[in-house]
Design a protein around this motif. Structure first.
Motif, PDB file in Angstrom:
ATOM      1  N   ALA A  81       0.830  -1.207   0.000  1.00 58.18           N
ATOM      2  CA  ALA A  81       0.000   0.000   0.000  1.00 58.18           C
ATOM      3  C   ALA A  81       0.865   1.257   0.000  1.00 58.18           C
ATOM      4  O   ALA A  81       0.454   2.297  -0.542  1.00 58.18           O
ATOM      5  N   MET A  82       2.052   1.181   0.591  1.00 51.95           N
ATOM      6  CA  MET A  82       2.956   2.331   0.575  1.00 51.95           C
ATOM      7  C   MET A  82       3.440   2.610  -0.844  1.00 51.95           C
ATOM      8  O   MET A  82       3.616   3.761  -1.244  1.00 51.95           O
ATOM      9  N   GLY A  83       3.653   1.554  -1.613  1.00 53.16           N
ATOM     10  CA  GLY A  83       4.049   1.732  -3.005  1.00 53.16           C
ATOM     11  C   GLY A  83       2.890   2.189  -3.869  1.00 53.16           C
ATOM     12  O   GLY A  83       3.061   3.033  -4.769  1.00 53.16           O
ATOM     13  N   VAL A  84       1.692   1.669  -3.617  1.00 54.00           N
ATOM     14  CA  VAL A  84       0.509   2.054  -4.395  1.00 54.00           C
ATOM     15  C   VAL A  84       0.201   3.530  -4.193  1.00 54.00           C
ATOM     16  O   VAL A  84      -0.290   4.211  -5.107  1.00 54.00           O
ATOM     17  N   ALA A  85       0.483   4.049  -2.996  1.00 55.41           N
ATOM     18  CA  ALA A  85       0.233   5.472  -2.731  1.00 55.41           C
ATOM     19  C   ALA A  85       1.007   6.356  -3.706  1.00 55.41           C
ATOM     20  O   ALA A  85       0.530   7.434  -4.090  1.00 55.41           O
ATOM     21  N   GLN A  86       2.162   5.910  -4.147  1.00 54.93           N
ATOM     22  CA  GLN A  86       2.940   6.663  -5.123  1.00 54.93           C
ATOM     23  C   GLN A  86       2.215   6.714  -6.465  1.00 54.93           C
ATOM     24  O   GLN A  86       2.301   7.701  -7.197  1.00 54.93           O
ATOM     25  N   LEU A  87       1.487   5.644  -6.784  1.00 48.69           N
ATOM     26  CA  LEU A  87       0.752   5.593  -8.049  1.00 48.69           C
ATOM     27  C   LEU A  87      -0.334   6.652  -8.098  1.00 48.69           C
ATOM     28  O   LEU A  87      -0.636   7.197  -9.166  1.00 48.69           O
ATOM     29  N   TYR A  88      -0.933   6.978  -6.943  1.00 42.77           N
ATOM     30  CA  TYR A  88      -2.013   7.954  -6.881  1.00 42.77           C
ATOM     31  C   TYR A  88      -1.529   9.331  -6.432  1.00 42.77           C
ATOM     32  O   TYR A  88      -2.358  10.220  -6.197  1.00 42.77           O
ATOM     33  N   GLY A  89      -0.232   9.500  -6.300  1.00 45.61           N
ATOM     34  CA  GLY A  89       0.302  10.790  -5.889  1.00 45.61           C
ATOM     35  C   GLY A  89       0.010  11.141  -4.453  1.00 45.61           C
ATOM     36  O   GLY A  89      -0.023  12.313  -4.089  1.00 45.61           O
ATOM     37  N   GLN A  90      -0.213  10.135  -3.623  1.00 44.27           N
ATOM     38  CA  GLN A  90      -0.514  10.348  -2.215  1.00 44.27           C
ATOM     39  C   GLN A  90       0.752  10.192  -1.373  1.00 44.27           C
ATOM     40  O   GLN A  90       1.724   9.553  -1.797  1.00 44.27           O
ATOM     41  N   THR A  91       0.718  10.758  -0.191  1.00 44.34           N
ATOM     42  CA  THR A  91       1.839  10.611   0.733  1.00 44.34           C
ATOM     43  C   THR A  91       1.773   9.241   1.380  1.00 44.34           C
ATOM     44  O   THR A  91       0.783   8.912   2.036  1.00 44.34           O
ATOM     45  N   PRO A  92       2.778   8.397   1.171  1.00 47.41           N
ATOM     46  CA  PRO A  92       2.717   7.050   1.740  1.00 47.41           C
ATOM     47  C   PRO A  92       2.794   7.063   3.256  1.00 47.41           C
ATOM     48  O   PRO A  92       3.303   8.010   3.873  1.00 47.41           O
ATOM     49  N   THR A  93       2.273   6.018   3.846  1.00 46.43           N
ATOM     50  CA  THR A  93       2.328   5.884   5.302  1.00 46.43           C
ATOM     51  C   THR A  93       3.782   5.839   5.764  1.00 46.43           C
ATOM     52  O   THR A  93       4.617   5.155   5.163  1.00 46.43           O
ATOM     53  N   THR A  94       4.079   6.587   6.805  1.00 48.51           N
ATOM     54  CA  THR A  94       5.463   6.670   7.262  1.00 48.51           C
ATOM     55  C   THR A  94       5.972   5.340   7.805  1.00 48.51           C
ATOM     56  O   THR A  94       7.141   4.999   7.656  1.00 48.51           O
ATOM     57  N   SER A  95       5.100   4.579   8.431  1.00 45.55           N
ATOM     58  CA  SER A  95       5.524   3.299   9.000  1.00 45.55           C
ATOM     59  C   SER A  95       4.339   2.351   9.030  1.00 45.55           C
ATOM     60  O   SER A  95       3.188   2.763   8.992  1.00 45.55           O
ATOM     61  N   VAL A  96       4.656   1.069   9.079  1.00 46.13           N
ATOM     62  CA  VAL A  96       3.651   0.012   9.117  1.00 46.13           C
ATOM     63  C   VAL A  96       3.856  -0.807  10.375  1.00 46.13           C
ATOM     64  O   VAL A  96       5.007  -1.103  10.760  1.00 46.13           O
ATOM     65  N   ASP A  97       2.781  -1.151  11.022  1.00 55.01           N
ATOM     66  CA  ASP A  97       2.865  -1.993  12.208  1.00 55.01           C
ATOM     67  C   ASP A  97       3.331  -3.392  11.786  1.00 55.01           C
ATOM     68  O   ASP A  97       2.647  -4.087  11.035  1.00 55.01           O
ATOM     69  N   ASP A  98       4.513  -3.769  12.259  1.00 51.62           N
ATOM     70  CA  ASP A  98       5.093  -5.055  11.844  1.00 51.62           C
ATOM     71  C   ASP A  98       4.823  -6.163  12.859  1.00 51.62           C
ATOM     72  O   ASP A  98       5.560  -7.153  12.907  1.00 51.62           O
ATOM     73  N   ALA A  99       3.770  -6.023  13.672  1.00 49.52           N
ATOM     74  CA  ALA A  99       3.461  -7.042  14.685  1.00 49.52           C
ATOM     75  C   ALA A  99       3.099  -8.371  14.023  1.00 49.52           C
ATOM     76  O   ALA A  99       3.578  -9.441  14.438  1.00 49.52           O
ATOM     77  N   ASP A 100       2.249  -8.321  12.980  1.00 46.62           N
ATOM     78  CA  ASP A 100       1.857  -9.559  12.295  1.00 46.62           C
ATOM     79  C   ASP A 100       3.046 -10.191  11.595  1.00 46.62           C
ATOM     80  O   ASP A 100       3.203 -11.426  11.595  1.00 46.62           O
ATOM     81  N   LEU A 101       3.872  -9.354  10.966  1.00 47.88           N
ATOM     82  CA  LEU A 101       5.066  -9.877  10.302  1.00 47.88           C
ATOM     83  C   LEU A 101       6.009 -10.524  11.302  1.00 47.88           C
ATOM     84  O   LEU A 101       6.542 -11.617  11.065  1.00 47.88           O
ATOM     85  N   SER A 102       6.212  -9.888  12.438  1.00 44.08           N
ATOM     86  CA  SER A 102       7.087 -10.429  13.476  1.00 44.08           C
ATOM     87  C   SER A 102       6.562 -11.761  14.004  1.00 44.08           C
ATOM     88  O   SER A 102       7.320 -12.712  14.203  1.00 44.08           O
ATOM     89  N   SER A 103       5.243 -11.828  14.215  1.00 46.65           N
ATOM     90  CA  SER A 103       4.660 -13.068  14.735  1.00 46.65           C
ATOM     91  C   SER A 103       4.811 -14.212  13.737  1.00 46.65           C
ATOM     92  O   SER A 103       5.147 -15.338  14.121  1.00 46.65           O
ATOM     93  N   ALA A 104       4.559 -13.932  12.458  1.00 50.29           N
ATOM     94  CA  ALA A 104       4.654 -14.987  11.438  1.00 50.29           C
ATOM     95  C   ALA A 104       6.081 -15.483  11.277  1.00 50.29           C
ATOM     96  O   ALA A 104       6.328 -16.695  11.201  1.00 50.29           O
ATOM     97  N   VAL A 105       7.034 -14.555  11.231  1.00 54.34           N
ATOM     98  CA  VAL A 105       8.438 -14.949  11.063  1.00 54.34           C
ATOM     99  C   VAL A 105       8.942 -15.695  12.286  1.00 54.34           C
ATOM    100  O   VAL A 105       9.647 -16.717  12.176  1.00 54.34           O
ATOM    101  N   SER A 106       8.591 -15.228  13.497  1.00 54.22           N
ATOM    102  CA  SER A 106       9.035 -15.892  14.723  1.00 54.22           C
ATOM    103  C   SER A 106       8.452 -17.300  14.828  1.00 54.22           C
ATOM    104  O   SER A 106       9.159 -18.248  15.210  1.00 54.22           O
ATOM    105  N   SER A 107       7.176 -17.453  14.481  1.00 55.66           N
ATOM    106  CA  SER A 107       6.551 -18.779  14.540  1.00 55.66           C
ATOM    107  C   SER A 107       7.213 -19.744  13.563  1.00 55.66           C
ATOM    108  O   SER A 107       7.457 -20.912  13.879  1.00 55.66           O
ATOM    109  N   GLN A 108       7.517 -19.259  12.350  1.00 57.11           N
ATOM    110  CA  GLN A 108       8.166 -20.121  11.364  1.00 57.11           C
ATOM    111  C   GLN A 108       9.588 -20.464  11.791  1.00 57.11           C
ATOM    112  O   GLN A 108      10.066 -21.580  11.548  1.00 57.11           O
TER     113      GLN A 108
END
Length: 286
Positions: A101-128
């Motif tokens: 979504a941060m990359g897609v925001a560039q397609l629409y000329g919008q300001t991308p989100t400064t940061s993304v909550d990586d809690a889900d990513l951290s949980s998935a990587v740690s579990s694996q």
């Protein structure tokens, strides 16, 4: 005397039917108003459907995550995790979507989100990592999150994607202008229909015809979209076609729903049931 009384009661019961016939004869059909309303419903459904699908960064990110571009980003992230001894492809489309979504925001000329909550990513990587008999440190997870942001922005930062972004942003502005103009015309049309006492009588046919036109326009656009979308990059053209097809599928569904809505049906059933009670129950006629 009794004969005269019976005749009087007979004529008394006939008065409502005569009044009803007179009111029905004074009713004027306005097919032009229904056709005009159908055109406005067509424009509103198209513009609103495009705004909540094709021109919505969050929705588009979900489509991109399932496209070739999204798969390329996801595969690169999983390959990097393998270098840390974590295999099994823990990065999925749902995990990559917020970063895309941060990359897609560039397609629409919008300001991308400064940061993304990586809690889900951290949980998935740690579990694996636990499944693989190892651990994923915070440094590794932070590196993967930053790499996801970098890859997503790079995927929409190519020269071909920047050229496509100019056309997409122009189409987005035109869509917004048309939607605002349609809403204003709908307000004016409503007050006009109210002044001629023809609101609900035109709404049913307008919705049906407007939904039919929307369905046809969406189907034609769905088929002809690959011929319209042109780009110097085949990957960009395929991505824009995929995004457009998803949005048009939603618009076709919205048009089919409009065809099934008929406010006059409820109104007609109520009036018919009242008429039946009035004519069959003697207490209403006395």
């Amino acid at each position: 005397m009794s004969a005269n009384s019976r005749m009087a009661r007979y004529h008394a019961t006939e008065e409502p039917e005569i009044q009803e016939t007179q009111s029905a004869s004074s009713y004027q059909r306005r097919p032009a108003l229904a056709r005009w309303l159908a055109l406005l419903i067509l424009l509103l459904t198209l513009t609103l459907g495009l705004k909540i699908t094709v021109f919505n960064a969050t929705y588009t990110a979900g489509v991109v995550s399932r496209s070739t571009t999204g798969e390329m980003v996801i595969n690169q992230l999983n390959d990097e995790l393998q270098s840390y001894g974590i295999s099994g492809s823990p990065i999925t489309t749902s995990l990559a979507q917020p970063y895309l979504a941060m990359g897609v925001a560039q397609l629409y000329g919008q300001t991308p989100t400064t940061s993304v909550d990586d809690a889900d990513l951290s949980s998935a990587v740690s579990s694996q990592a636990v499944t693989m008999g190892t651990t994923a440190s915070n440094r590794v997870i932070s590196r993967i999150a930053k790499q996801a942001e970098k890859l997503a922005k790079a995927a929409f930062g190519t020269p071909a994607m920047k050229q496509a972004a100019i056309k997409v942003q122009f189409a987005q502005k035109v869509n917004l202008w048309v939607m605002i103009a349609t809403l204003l015309l709908l307000v004016v049309t409503f007050f006009y229909a109210l002044s001629v006492h023809h609101v609900f009588a035109s709404l049913g046919p307008g919705l049906t015809l407007g939904g039919l036109l929307t369905t046809i326009a969406g189907a034609v656009s769905y088929v002809g979209l690959p011929l319209v979308v042109t780009s110097s990059s085949q990957t960009v053209a395929a991505l824009l076609t995929t995004i457009g097809h998803n949005g048009l599928a939603v618009i076709i569904f919205m048009g089919m729903v409009d065809c099934k809505i008929n406010p006059n049906a409820v109104r007609t059933k109520k009036s018919a049931s009242f008429k039946m009670v009035f004519t069959t129950n003697p207490s209403f006629r006395s």
